[in-house]
Enzyme design. Sequence first.
Site, PDB file in Angstrom:
ATOM      1  N   ASP A  13      10.417  -0.994  50.987  1.00 41.40           N
ATOM      2  CA  ASP A  13       9.630  -1.893  51.796  1.00 41.40           C
ATOM      3  C   ASP A  13       8.830  -0.985  52.721  1.00 41.40           C
ATOM      4  O   ASP A  13       9.120   0.198  52.841  1.00 41.40           O
ATOM      5  CB  ASP A  13      10.581  -2.798  52.594  1.00 41.40           C
ATOM      6  CG  ASP A  13       9.871  -3.592  53.650  1.00 41.40           C
ATOM      7  OD1 ASP A  13      10.280  -3.524  54.824  1.00 41.40           O
ATOM      8  OD2 ASP A  13       8.857  -4.239  53.318  1.00 41.40           O
TER       9      ASP A  13
ATOM     10  N   ASP B 229       6.713  -2.072  56.242  1.00 37.27           N
ATOM     11  CA  ASP B 229       6.849  -2.358  57.672  1.00 37.27           C
ATOM     12  C   ASP B 229       8.321  -2.383  58.076  1.00 37.27           C
ATOM     13  O   ASP B 229       9.097  -3.139  57.517  1.00 37.27           O
ATOM     14  CB  ASP B 229       6.206  -3.707  58.019  1.00 37.27           C
ATOM     15  CG  ASP B 229       4.690  -3.690  57.850  1.00 37.27           C
ATOM     16  OD1 ASP B 229       4.171  -4.538  57.093  1.00 37.27           O
ATOM     17  OD2 ASP B 229       4.038  -2.816  58.442  1.00 37.27           O
TER      18      ASP B 229
HETATM   19  O1  DEZ Z   1       3.930 -10.909  58.843  1.00 38.03           O
HETATM   20  C1  DEZ Z   1       4.103 -10.352  57.764  1.00 38.03           C
HETATM   21  O2  DEZ Z   1       3.416 -10.664  56.774  1.00 38.03           O
HETATM   22  C2  DEZ Z   1       5.245  -9.377  57.628  1.00 38.03           C
HETATM   23  O3  DEZ Z   1       5.768  -9.079  58.844  1.00 38.03           O
HETATM   24  C3  DEZ Z   1       4.890  -8.131  56.905  1.00 38.03           C
HETATM   25  O4  DEZ Z   1       4.188  -8.484  55.865  1.00 38.03           O
HETATM   26  C4  DEZ Z   1       6.118  -7.429  56.473  1.00 38.03           C
HETATM   27  O5  DEZ Z   1       5.782  -6.421  55.558  1.00 38.03           O
HETATM   28  P1  DEZ Z   1       6.925  -5.616  54.781  1.00 38.03           P
HETATM   29  O6  DEZ Z   1       8.048  -5.440  55.759  1.00 38.03           O
HETATM   30  O7  DEZ Z   1       7.337  -6.426  53.613  1.00 38.03           O
HETATM   31  O8  DEZ Z   1       6.278  -4.319  54.432  1.00 38.03           O
HETATM   32 MG    MG Z   2       9.796  -4.750  56.375  1.00 41.38          MG
END
Ligand code: DEZ
Ligand code: MG
Length: 306
Positions: free
Chosen positions: A27, A29
Amino acid sequence: MSGPQCTRLSGALVKQVLDSVDSVLFDCDGVIWRGDQAVPGAPRVVTLLKERGKRVFFVTNNSTKTRKMYVDKMSTLGFDAKEEEVFGTAYCSAMYLKTVCELQGKVYLVGSDAMRQELEAVGIRQTGVGPDHVAGKQNDWANVALDPDVKAVVVGFDEHFSYMKVNRAMQYLTQPECLFVGTNRDSRLPLEGGKAVPGTGCLLQAVETAAQRQAQTVGKPNRFMFDCVASKFSVDPARCLMVGDRLDTDIMLGSNCGLKTLLTLTGVSTVADAEAHQKSGCAERQKMVPDYYVESIADLLPALQG
Ligand SMILES: O=C(O)[C@H](O)[C@H](O)COP(=O)(O)O
Ligand SMILES: [Mg+2]
């Protein structure tokens, strides 16, 4: 107690687990970066995994960038990544509309310019990107002109989100044959210094509430993103490790697809959250219990450097 144990991954167990997988799905973020700052040690972890012959994929619910934009951000932050390794919801929702829905017609898009670009890259036209604010009286809003070519409403992260966009989406969705797709339901977006901002889930829920319809989501925990990886690379789910910071998206995706799962504590979810699911005795909540956890993916470095 059977099922995933949320075991701390340290010492000899790290090498044992890494030796048991061929592919690692990260992942983004809250795992490899927070906002525009890499998690310390994360670029090195990716480099060493690749040097040891592991395939690395980036599977993010964040719809604000195209694959090219992600590769640019990754190289700026010191990650060695290629476009074909990146699976974001801007790209995957375009693939979903193209290959699963076989959409004929246009999209009313509540989303980023990156989503527009990925849609156009697969030949799907859209309308709606950018600022859009109310004008005129309420009756005018209820009778906004609708583009007859629009056959789907798609909702992703949109910094220009507004009342009028919710209204237009609702008016399109009064037509039952109009498809309704959302990128993801994340409630928050984790940023630098433990800060956060509202997530895409907040925007999607507003449109769902107005339209009184439920969107089909493309992002994690929906298995479609893993299927996108598997459609391009021959991966054995049992020899894949999903690394995430959210139990209800990343870890649930891992459980849904039969992957090994590792929670990292540099983002949204905590060990206490996982233990609460573990004690719940509810099968669906058990799917949000990771096999392992680390404080940060940098905890993998000693075994990788060993
Ligand atoms: O608000 C959002 O869309 C999410 O916080 C974000 O997309 C999370 O991203 P990820 O942790 O899957 O990389
Ligand atoms: Mg994430």
